[in-house]
Design an enzyme around this catalytic site. Structure first.
Site, PDB file in Angstrom:
ATOM      1  N   THR A  37       0.719  -1.159  -0.439  1.00 61.61           N
ATOM      2  CA  THR A  37       0.000   0.476  -0.244  1.00 61.61           C
ATOM      3  C   THR A  37       1.308   1.267   0.119  1.00 61.61           C
ATOM      4  O   THR A  37       2.112   1.096   0.583  1.00 61.61           O
ATOM      5  CB  THR A  37      -0.718   0.172   1.257  1.00 61.61           C
ATOM      6  OG1 THR A  37      -1.756  -1.078   1.180  1.00 61.61           O
ATOM      7  CG2 THR A  37      -1.805   1.538   2.211  1.00 61.61           C
ATOM      8  N   THR A  40       4.351   4.210  -3.412  1.00 58.13           N
ATOM      9  CA  THR A  40       5.674   4.054  -3.856  1.00 58.13           C
ATOM     10  C   THR A  40       4.944   2.238  -4.921  1.00 58.13           C
ATOM     11  O   THR A  40       5.232   2.400  -5.997  1.00 58.13           O
ATOM     12  CB  THR A  40       6.715   3.520  -3.757  1.00 58.13           C
ATOM     13  OG1 THR A  40       7.191   4.610  -2.277  1.00 58.13           O
ATOM     14  CG2 THR A  40       8.136   2.983  -3.980  1.00 58.13           C
ATOM     15  N   ASP A  89       6.667  -4.055  -1.130  1.00 62.11           N
ATOM     16  CA  ASP A  89       5.477  -2.964  -0.821  1.00 62.11           C
ATOM     17  C   ASP A  89       7.345  -2.001  -0.552  1.00 62.11           C
ATOM     18  O   ASP A  89       7.100  -2.420  -0.554  1.00 62.11           O
ATOM     19  CB  ASP A  89       5.114  -3.581   0.298  1.00 62.11           C
ATOM     20  CG  ASP A  89       3.986  -3.067   1.246  1.00 62.11           C
ATOM     21  OD1 ASP A  89       3.707  -1.651   0.751  1.00 62.11           O
ATOM     22  OD2 ASP A  89       3.025  -3.545   2.556  1.00 62.11           O
ATOM     23  N   GLY A  90       5.696  -1.367   0.452  1.00 59.55           N
ATOM     24  CA  GLY A  90       6.719   0.453   0.313  1.00 59.55           C
ATOM     25  C   GLY A  90       7.135   0.266   2.066  1.00 59.55           C
ATOM     26  O   GLY A  90       7.175  -0.757   2.149  1.00 59.55           O
ATOM     27  N   ALA A  91       7.953   1.426   2.314  1.00 58.58           N
ATOM     28  CA  ALA A  91       8.605   1.050   3.456  1.00 58.58           C
ATOM     29  C   ALA A  91       8.574   2.784   3.845  1.00 58.58           C
ATOM     30  O   ALA A  91       8.770   4.005   3.088  1.00 58.58           O
ATOM     31  CB  ALA A  91       9.555   0.638   4.002  1.00 58.58           C
ATOM     32  N   LYS A 102       7.667   0.596   8.809  1.00 61.54           N
ATOM     33  CA  LYS A 102       6.374   0.940   8.287  1.00 61.54           C
ATOM     34  C   LYS A 102       5.185   1.254   8.725  1.00 61.54           C
ATOM     35  O   LYS A 102       4.466   1.597   9.796  1.00 61.54           O
ATOM     36  CB  LYS A 102       5.494  -0.522   7.490  1.00 61.54           C
ATOM     37  CG  LYS A 102       6.888  -1.131   6.373  1.00 61.54           C
ATOM     38  CD  LYS A 102       6.290  -2.314   5.145  1.00 61.54           C
ATOM     39  CE  LYS A 102       5.029  -2.372   5.222  1.00 61.54           C
ATOM     40  NZ  LYS A 102       4.573  -0.963   4.012  1.00 61.54           N
ATOM     41  N   GLY A 104       3.095   4.293   7.767  1.00 60.64           N
ATOM     42  CA  GLY A 104       2.139   5.949   7.585  1.00 60.64           C
ATOM     43  C   GLY A 104       1.002   6.160   6.748  1.00 60.64           C
ATOM     44  O   GLY A 104       0.227   6.518   7.064  1.00 60.64           O
ATOM     45  N   GLU A 111      -0.368  -5.215   6.048  1.00 59.80           N
ATOM     46  CA  GLU A 111       1.175  -5.808   5.461  1.00 59.80           C
ATOM     47  C   GLU A 111       2.040  -6.626   6.236  1.00 59.80           C
ATOM     48  O   GLU A 111       3.023  -7.579   5.627  1.00 59.80           O
ATOM     49  CB  GLU A 111       1.723  -3.743   5.291  1.00 59.80           C
ATOM     50  CG  GLU A 111       0.957  -3.436   4.181  1.00 59.80           C
ATOM     51  CD  GLU A 111       1.552  -1.835   4.308  1.00 59.80           C
ATOM     52  OE1 GLU A 111       1.645  -1.131   3.664  1.00 59.80           O
ATOM     53  OE2 GLU A 111       2.420  -1.025   5.915  1.00 59.80           O
TER      54      GLU A 111
HETATM   55  C1  5RP Z   1       1.353   1.549   4.717  1.00 60.30           C
HETATM   56  C2  5RP Z   1       2.729   1.870   4.380  1.00 60.30           C
HETATM   57  C3  5RP Z   1       3.749   2.067   2.909  1.00 60.30           C
HETATM   58  O1  5RP Z   1       4.251   1.096   2.726  1.00 60.30           O
HETATM   59  C4  5RP Z   1       4.639   3.211   3.979  1.00 60.30           C
HETATM   60  O2  5RP Z   1       3.920   4.559   4.776  1.00 60.30           O
HETATM   61  C5  5RP Z   1       5.673   3.947   2.696  1.00 60.30           C
HETATM   62  O3  5RP Z   1       4.560   4.742   1.854  1.00 60.30           O
HETATM   63  P1  5RP Z   1       4.947   5.197   0.558  1.00 60.30           P
HETATM   64  O4  5RP Z   1       4.797   4.505  -0.527  1.00 60.30           O
HETATM   65  O5  5RP Z   1       3.511   6.434   0.019  1.00 60.30           O
HETATM   66  O6  5RP Z   1       6.483   6.191   0.772  1.00 60.30           O
HETATM   67  O7  5RP Z   1       3.639   0.800   5.185  1.00 60.30           O
HETATM   68  O8  5RP Z   1       1.313   1.673   5.611  1.00 60.30           O
END
Ligand code: 5RP
Length: 224
Positions: A37, A40, A89-91, A102, A104, A111
């Site tokens: 989510t 990214t 997944d993003g971080a 993770k 945000g 996740e």
């Molecule tokens: C969502 C997350 C996202 O992967 C994390 O916040 C990074 O988000 P972005 O790719 O918008 O920087 O953990 O719960």
């Protein structure tokens, strides 16, 4: 370096896109795929859809599920989620030794379930995500039952104002205390009654970290 526009706005979109496209290239025909989510992952979904693979996907949020489905990806209901071949997944933060923060976007509980169920958990991000040491906040998800008691137990925690409950009914908040020892804090948070999930991901969970840069992607392999 993130791109700076004339109005001073700094965009990391090109870095996110590079990392996301490199991750999409890791997916193979026939795989079961976890979809993360965030902004990214928003670049991952079209990149994966464009490959026209035969893959079964599982999404970590309603938003990801809707976008992925619209793009023609085959997204299954999470109650059949068992073993995944790969998840991407993003971080928010990633340390040199592979600790992540993770959540945000508040999706960290789902996740982490997906990350723990996958053979190869791939983290994608832009050049702002690597950090020398983790710093607060650490996203948490809390049960509504006995919420004041949980908040008192955690002490330095703030509920995110205006955030809807998670799709699983949890309250999204942030732990704001120090992170001197991530493993110790992760254990303490996990042991807190009423805390459903937290955004500290231990290094053993992550197989690869792909960081988009100005001219390419740094691909760090943490384990097979
Ligand atoms: C969502 C997350 C996202 O992967 C994390 O916040 C990074 O988000 P972005 O790719 O918008 O920087 O953990 O719960």
């Amino acid at each position: 370096m993130p791109q700076q526009r004339e109005d001073g706005h700094v965009s990391t979109d090109s870095e996110k896109r590079l990392a996301a496209e490199a991750a999409a290239a890791l997916v193979e025909n026939g795989m079961t795929v976890g979809l993360g989510t965030g902004s990214t992952v928003a670049f991952l979904l079209p990149a994966l859809a464009a490959r026209n693979l035969s893959v079964r996907c599982f999404a970590t949020s309603v938003h990801t599920q809707e976008v992925a489905t619209t793009l023609g990806l085959d997204v299954e209901l999470a109650d059949t989620l068992d073993h995944l071949d790969i998840a991407i997944d993003g971080a928010d933060q990633v340390t040199p030794d592979g600790w992540l923060i993770k959540g945000g976007g508040g999706a960290h509980t789902r996740e982490k379930i997906v990350a723990a169920a996958t053979a190869r958990f791939v983290v994608i991000g832009d050049s702002t995500k690597p950090v020398d040491a983790l710093r607060p906040p650490v996203p948490v998800e809390l049960l509504g039952f006995g919420l004041p008691a949980t908040l008192r137990h955690l002490r330095q925690v703030k509920i995110r104002e205006g955030w809807p409950p998670s799709p699983d009914g949890g309250i999204i908040a942030d732990y704001l205390g120090p992170i001197d020892d991530p493993a110790e804090l992760a254990a303490r948070l996990s042991a807190t009654p009423g805390l459903v999930g937290h955004g500290l991901f231990e290094p053993a969970m992550t197989a690869d970290v792909l960081i988009g840069r100005e001219n390419g992607v740094d691909h760090r392999k943490l384990h097979d």
